[in-house]
Write a protein that holds these residues in place. Structure first.
Motif, PDB file in Angstrom:
ATOM      1  N   TYR A 152       0.960  -1.164   0.078  1.00 19.06           N
ATOM      2  CA  TYR A 152      -0.056  -0.005   0.084  1.00 19.06           C
ATOM      3  C   TYR A 152       0.642   1.185  -0.082  1.00 19.06           C
ATOM      4  O   TYR A 152       0.627   2.045  -0.699  1.00 19.06           O
ATOM      5  N   ILE A 153       1.928   1.109   0.910  1.00 16.48           N
ATOM      6  CA  ILE A 153       2.878   2.473   0.744  1.00 16.48           C
ATOM      7  C   ILE A 153       3.440   2.731  -0.457  1.00 16.48           C
ATOM      8  O   ILE A 153       3.522   3.852  -0.928  1.00 16.48           O
ATOM      9  N   ASN A 154       3.877   1.606  -1.167  1.00 18.83           N
ATOM     10  CA  ASN A 154       4.462   1.748  -2.541  1.00 18.83           C
ATOM     11  C   ASN A 154       3.376   2.402  -3.484  1.00 18.83           C
ATOM     12  O   ASN A 154       3.941   3.130  -4.266  1.00 18.83           O
ATOM     13  N   LEU A 155       2.296   1.884  -3.276  1.00 21.52           N
ATOM     14  CA  LEU A 155       1.195   2.413  -4.333  1.00 21.52           C
ATOM     15  C   LEU A 155       0.965   4.041  -4.018  1.00 21.52           C
ATOM     16  O   LEU A 155       1.015   4.528  -4.948  1.00 21.52           O
ATOM     17  N   VAL A 156       1.097   4.259  -2.609  1.00 22.23           N
ATOM     18  CA  VAL A 156       0.657   5.685  -2.474  1.00 22.23           C
ATOM     19  C   VAL A 156       2.128   6.364  -2.789  1.00 22.23           C
ATOM     20  O   VAL A 156       1.573   7.561  -3.588  1.00 22.23           O
ATOM     21  N   GLN A 157       3.169   6.022  -2.885  1.00 21.58           N
ATOM     22  CA  GLN A 157       4.457   6.784  -3.353  1.00 21.58           C
ATOM     23  C   GLN A 157       4.542   6.592  -4.871  1.00 21.58           C
ATOM     24  O   GLN A 157       4.723   7.827  -5.410  1.00 21.58           O
ATOM     25  N   GLU A 158       4.312   5.538  -5.283  1.00 17.56           N
ATOM     26  CA  GLU A 158       4.564   5.556  -7.042  1.00 17.56           C
ATOM     27  C   GLU A 158       3.313   5.908  -7.829  1.00 17.56           C
ATOM     28  O   GLU A 158       3.574   6.593  -8.877  1.00 17.56           O
ATOM     29  N   LYS A 159       1.976   5.878  -7.235  1.00 18.75           N
ATOM     30  CA  LYS A 159       0.956   6.154  -8.100  1.00 18.75           C
ATOM     31  C   LYS A 159      -0.164   6.738  -7.284  1.00 18.75           C
ATOM     32  O   LYS A 159      -1.565   6.295  -6.790  1.00 18.75           O
ATOM     33  N   PRO A 160      -0.022   8.012  -6.785  1.00 20.18           N
ATOM     34  CA  PRO A 160      -0.888   8.608  -6.096  1.00 20.18           C
ATOM     35  C   PRO A 160      -2.396   8.739  -6.604  1.00 20.18           C
ATOM     36  O   PRO A 160      -3.430   8.754  -5.827  1.00 20.18           O
ATOM     37  N   GLN A 161      -2.458   9.095  -8.060  1.00 22.89           N
ATOM     38  CA  GLN A 161      -3.682   9.175  -8.337  1.00 22.89           C
ATOM     39  C   GLN A 161      -4.519   7.911  -8.251  1.00 22.89           C
ATOM     40  O   GLN A 161      -5.832   8.216  -8.077  1.00 22.89           O
ATOM     41  N   ILE A 162      -4.317   6.753  -7.941  1.00 27.43           N
ATOM     42  CA  ILE A 162      -4.774   5.652  -7.746  1.00 27.43           C
ATOM     43  C   ILE A 162      -5.647   5.561  -6.420  1.00 27.43           C
ATOM     44  O   ILE A 162      -6.560   5.507  -6.263  1.00 27.43           O
ATOM     45  N   ILE A 163      -4.850   6.123  -5.558  1.00 21.96           N
ATOM     46  CA  ILE A 163      -5.165   6.603  -4.199  1.00 21.96           C
ATOM     47  C   ILE A 163      -6.292   7.382  -4.082  1.00 21.96           C
ATOM     48  O   ILE A 163      -7.400   7.328  -3.417  1.00 21.96           O
ATOM     49  N   LYS A 164      -6.163   8.458  -4.980  1.00 17.58           N
ATOM     50  CA  LYS A 164      -7.278   9.679  -4.973  1.00 17.58           C
ATOM     51  C   LYS A 164      -8.483   9.367  -5.542  1.00 17.58           C
ATOM     52  O   LYS A 164      -9.658   9.722  -5.372  1.00 17.58           O
ATOM     53  N   GLU A 165      -8.390   8.546  -6.887  1.00 16.92           N
ATOM     54  CA  GLU A 165      -9.465   8.392  -7.641  1.00 16.92           C
ATOM     55  C   GLU A 165      -9.987   6.815  -7.775  1.00 16.92           C
ATOM     56  O   GLU A 165     -11.408   7.044  -8.202  1.00 16.92           O
ATOM     57  N   ALA A 166      -9.541   5.866  -7.144  1.00 24.15           N
ATOM     58  CA  ALA A 166      -9.995   4.628  -7.552  1.00 24.15           C
ATOM     59  C   ALA A 166     -10.811   4.111  -6.451  1.00 24.15           C
ATOM     60  O   ALA A 166     -10.453   4.514  -5.251  1.00 24.15           O
ATOM     61  N   PRO A 167     -12.117   3.615  -6.498  1.00 28.93           N
ATOM     62  CA  PRO A 167     -12.785   3.060  -5.314  1.00 28.93           C
ATOM     63  C   PRO A 167     -11.845   2.098  -4.377  1.00 28.93           C
ATOM     64  O   PRO A 167     -10.877   1.432  -4.889  1.00 28.93           O
ATOM     65  N   LEU A 168     -11.915   2.282  -3.127  1.00 25.23           N
ATOM     66  CA  LEU A 168     -11.253   1.383  -2.351  1.00 25.23           C
ATOM     67  C   LEU A 168     -11.338  -0.036  -2.503  1.00 25.23           C
ATOM     68  O   LEU A 168     -10.513  -0.755  -2.402  1.00 25.23           O
ATOM     69  N   LYS A 169     -12.613  -0.562  -2.817  1.00 23.81           N
ATOM     70  CA  LYS A 169     -12.739  -1.957  -3.137  1.00 23.81           C
ATOM     71  C   LYS A 169     -11.864  -2.545  -4.248  1.00 23.81           C
ATOM     72  O   LYS A 169     -11.374  -3.665  -4.301  1.00 23.81           O
TER      73      LYS A 169
END
Length: 193
Positions: A152-169
């Protein structure tokens, strides 16, 4: 459309400046609405897309009937189902727009023309495919050696757009965790920062 968008994606030292006109002319601007399906499972892909804006995901249906997100694609990525497009076989994945999106489409036939007529484009294609194989292997290994929190931390750092725009599920299935586990991980990560 400024050439720099295409030059950024099709970046190879052996593609001549003059070749970019043919490359650009081979693409067509297309838009997709939020939740629109770009490619359905069991269909053969006949094109790929350069993403100007928006967010997409690819997913499969597992043996229990659950949607499992296999990848996310954002600006300056290439939206593609490689096996279906190049092997001319039905896709095992569905590709869906998660937001309103603007892309540039190139058909399989137009890609083949560029691939056989522009030497630098051929070399770019080989390099791109090698890099994609590396990324796929890297992700597969990390799913086994990293904790869900680290993924999850890697995703936040590498692709923050996903964290902001993709549904959590969708993020949860991509990371290989349940919605509940992802909520716990997010609380832990945010409490540490």
């Amino acid at each position: 459309m400024k050439a720099s968008f295409f030059e950024n994606i099709y970046n190879h030292q052996n593609i001549k400046k003059g070749d970019y006109k043919n490359i650009i002319d081979s693409h067509t601007k297309v838009t997709f609405s939020k939740n629109e399906i770009v490619l359905n499972e069991h269909k053969i892909s006949n094109a790929y897309y350069l993403i100007k804006k928006g967010l997409f995901r690819s997913y499969v249906i597992d043996y229990k009937g659950n949607e499992i997100t296999t990848d996310f694609f954002g600006p300056n990525d290439i939206l593609i189902e490689v096996a279906s497009l190049f092997l001319r076989i039905p896709s095992k994945e569905t590709i869906q727009a998660l937001t309103d999106c603007e892309v540039y489409k190139i058909t399989f036939n137009d890609f083949q023309k560029l691939y056989t007529t522009i030497e630098g484009f051929t070399e770019w294609g080989r390099n791109w495919m090698s890099h994609q194989l590396f990324l796929a292997k890297h992700r597969a290994v990390n799913m086994h050696i990293q904790s869900a929190s680290q993924r999850y931390i890697n995703l936040v750092q590498e692709k923050p757009q996903i964290i902001k725009e993709a549904p959590l599920k969708h993020i949860a299935t991509y990371l290989g965790v349940t919605d509940t586990s992802l909520s716990r991980i997010r609380k832990e990560v945010f409490s540490e920062t």
